[in-house]
Structure formats: structure tokens, C-alpha cells
Design an enzyme around this catalytic site. Sequence first.
Site, PDB file in Angstrom:
ATOM      1  N   LYS A   1       0.857  -1.187   0.000  1.00 32.15           N
ATOM      2  CA  LYS A   1       0.000   0.000   0.000  1.00 32.15           C
ATOM      3  C   LYS A   1       0.891   1.235   0.000  1.00 32.15           C
ATOM      4  O   LYS A   1       1.768   1.379   0.855  1.00 32.15           O
ATOM      5  CB  LYS A   1      -0.908   0.029   1.231  1.00 32.15           C
TER       6      LYS A   1
ATOM      7  N   ASP B   1      -3.313   4.398  -1.915  1.00 35.39           N
ATOM      8  CA  ASP B   1      -4.248   4.880  -0.890  1.00 35.39           C
ATOM      9  C   ASP B   1      -4.297   6.408  -0.928  1.00 35.39           C
ATOM     10  O   ASP B   1      -3.849   7.085  -0.006  1.00 35.39           O
ATOM     11  CB  ASP B   1      -3.799   4.360   0.481  1.00 35.39           C
TER      12      ASP B   1
ATOM     13  N   LYS C   1      -7.032   8.248  -1.113  1.00 35.00           N
ATOM     14  CA  LYS C   1      -8.243   8.751  -0.434  1.00 35.00           C
ATOM     15  C   LYS C   1      -8.801   9.972  -1.156  1.00 35.00           C
ATOM     16  O   LYS C   1      -8.987  11.054  -0.583  1.00 35.00           O
ATOM     17  CB  LYS C   1      -7.958   9.061   1.032  1.00 35.00           C
TER      18      LYS C   1
ATOM     19  N   ASP D   1     -13.191  14.759  -4.292  1.00 37.37           N
ATOM     20  CA  ASP D   1     -13.248  16.041  -5.000  1.00 37.37           C
ATOM     21  C   ASP D   1     -14.432  15.955  -5.959  1.00 37.37           C
ATOM     22  O   ASP D   1     -15.215  15.002  -5.893  1.00 37.37           O
ATOM     23  CB  ASP D   1     -11.903  16.269  -5.736  1.00 37.37           C
TER      24      ASP D   1
ATOM     25  N   THR E   1     -10.720   3.893  10.609  1.00 38.66           N
ATOM     26  CA  THR E   1     -10.557   3.055  11.806  1.00 38.66           C
ATOM     27  C   THR E   1     -10.109   3.870  13.020  1.00 38.66           C
ATOM     28  O   THR E   1     -10.150   3.395  14.146  1.00 38.66           O
ATOM     29  CB  THR E   1      -9.525   1.930  11.539  1.00 38.66           C
TER      30      THR E   1
ATOM     31  N   ARG F   1       2.529   0.213  10.823  1.00 34.09           N
ATOM     32  CA  ARG F   1       3.527   0.340  11.885  1.00 34.09           C
ATOM     33  C   ARG F   1       3.971  -0.970  12.535  1.00 34.09           C
ATOM     34  O   ARG F   1       5.176  -1.119  12.797  1.00 34.09           O
ATOM     35  CB  ARG F   1       3.039   1.364  12.927  1.00 34.09           C
TER      36      ARG F   1
HETATM   37  O1  C5P Z   1       0.317   1.652  11.016  1.00 33.31           O
HETATM   38  P1  C5P Z   1      -1.079   1.146  10.799  1.00 33.31           P
HETATM   39  O2  C5P Z   1      -1.158  -0.369  10.720  1.00 33.31           O
HETATM   40  O3  C5P Z   1      -2.074   1.735  11.757  1.00 33.31           O
HETATM   41  O4  C5P Z   1      -1.428   1.687   9.336  1.00 33.31           O
HETATM   42  C1  C5P Z   1      -2.689   1.598   8.773  1.00 33.31           C
HETATM   43  C2  C5P Z   1      -2.633   2.163   7.386  1.00 33.31           C
HETATM   44  O5  C5P Z   1      -3.931   2.053   6.817  1.00 33.31           O
HETATM   45  C3  C5P Z   1      -2.238   3.630   7.308  1.00 33.31           C
HETATM   46  O6  C5P Z   1      -1.439   3.766   6.132  1.00 33.31           O
HETATM   47  C4  C5P Z   1      -3.541   4.379   7.139  1.00 33.31           C
HETATM   48  O7  C5P Z   1      -3.392   5.518   6.336  1.00 33.31           O
HETATM   49  C5  C5P Z   1      -4.398   3.324   6.428  1.00 33.31           C
HETATM   50  N1  C5P Z   1      -5.833   3.420   6.627  1.00 33.31           N
HETATM   51  C6  C5P Z   1      -6.426   3.368   7.868  1.00 33.31           C
HETATM   52  N2  C5P Z   1      -7.785   3.484   7.989  1.00 33.31           N
HETATM   53  C7  C5P Z   1      -8.552   3.600   6.910  1.00 33.31           C
HETATM   54  C8  C5P Z   1      -7.974   3.626   5.640  1.00 33.31           C
HETATM   55  C9  C5P Z   1      -6.591   3.513   5.545  1.00 33.31           C
HETATM   56  O8  C5P Z   1      -5.730   3.210   8.865  1.00 33.31           O
HETATM   57  N3  C5P Z   1      -9.861   3.639   7.020  1.00 33.31           N
END
Ligand code: C5P
Length: 239
Positions: free
Chosen positions: A38, A65, A67, A70, A126, A216
Site C-alpha cells: 500500500k 491509498d 483517499k 473532489d 478506523t 507500523r
Molecule cells: O500503522 P497502521 O497499521 O495503523 O497503518 C494503517 C494504514 O492504513 C495507514 O497507512 C492508514 O493511512 C491506512 N488506513 C487506515 N484506515 C482507513 C484507511 C486507511 O488506517 N480507514
Amino acid sequence: MTRVEDSANPILVALDVSTAEESVRLAKTLIRHVGGFKVGLELLMGPGPAVVASMASLGKPVLADAKLHDIPTTVGRAARQLGRLGARWVTVHASGGSRMLRAAVDGLEEGAGGRPAGILVVTVLTSMTADDLAEAGISGTPGRQTARLSKLAASAGCEGVVCSPEELGVVDQVAPDLLKVTPGIRLTGTATHDQRRTADPAEAMRRGADYLVIGRPIVRASDPVGAVRAILKQAASGA
Ligand code: C5P
């Protein structure tokens, strides 16, 4: 045909790093261990969308991603650019409405030029709780809002949704054909950072996730391959 392209591996690793060099290094370290990559806002706004092309050239599916949110024409043209760069999926915010979603679907399809490519609709982040939704003027629970937006995604021809593990069942009920991609994945007892609606990998698989987006816990680990192995082992117990 399975909907998960690398059915043995549901992990889409979120390459949340700031330089193209770091993203390539990490991708090469992880390529045999994950289902895809991603590319998120940090890379898109730094080194830029060319990172999508370099990740796609490694041969795994790439989720851009971006997002997008517009007017329909702008979103359609942006999605077309990401399709040309080799994105397998592009994310858009559902709240742009069905005309915007359809423009994204058409633009991506045109850019991909016959290669498989689909729009994933971001439902409720989330990181958000019911209180955050209320603050933004959205009534109801994250579940209700996700149901509403999943129906919209399906009717606009999108391939799937990005939703929290908690809402996987709701998506299945209202739009069973959508691909379900879920972030907010954490092994039990580990740091949740800014995520609020989380689950462990096994629970997410049990609830029907097609792909787990994980950043992460892998990217910041001292041993990213070891972290992936631990997550996959845990995920397999719920699949
Ligand atoms: O580090 P972590 O596992 O929390 O990363 C989650 C990834 O998913 C991040 O890149 C974040 O931008 C993305 N994301 C998210 N929630 C969403 C859509 C994408 O956490 N609804």
C-alpha cells in the site's frame, strides 16, 4: 476464482515511510512475505506517485491509498493517472457521492487499459469513534454509516471497501460481493497508536476480511520479516 489474488497471503503492507529509497528497500525485504503493497499519503505527497509504478514493477498488487475526494471530473482524472501508473486499487472517500464514485471507477478503468483494477471506498476511518462521527455531523454508529456507504459503493460499481474489522460483518450483510480490506490490525497487547476500532489478525480473518492493511507493526519493527511471520501465523488461526 478466489478474490484474493495471492490467496496464501492477505497482508497488504502500508509502506508509510518518507522516501522512495526506504520504500524500495522495505518492499524488497518483504516481497516474498506479503500479498501486496500500500502506497499512502506520505509517499504520494513526498517522492510522489512514481512510487506506485516502482512498487507495481516488483510484481505484487499495489493499493494507491490516495483517499480521493473532489468533484467527479477531478477524481476521475486522478484515478486515471494512478491506473496508468499500475495501481491495482485506488481508494476514494465514499462521502463524495455516487457520481464521484462512478467517475473514479471509469477513470481507473481507462488508465489501467484492460489490466485488473478497482476502486476501494473508504467508509469510516478506523481511527474514528461514534463521538468523532457525531462531531462531524454524522448521526448513528460507525456500523450504520459503514452499511450505508457500502451499499453506495456497490451500486456505483466499486470493487470493495476499506472498513474496520468491527464492521466486516455489516458489509457482508448489505453488500456481500464487495472486497473487504481492513486496517486497524494489531496483535493482542501491542500498541494501537491512533487506531480506535481494531482487532487482531485472526479475528479480522474470522470476520471475513479479504486483505489486512498493516503498517507500523511491520514497518517500525526491528525485524519486519519476523513481524510479518508472527502476524501470518496468528491470522491463519482465524482463516
Ligand atoms: O500503522 P497502521 O497499521 O495503523 O497503518 C494503517 C494504514 O492504513 C495507514 O497507512 C492508514 O493511512 C491506512 N488506513 C487506515 N484506515 C482507513 C484507511 C486507511 O488506517 N480507514
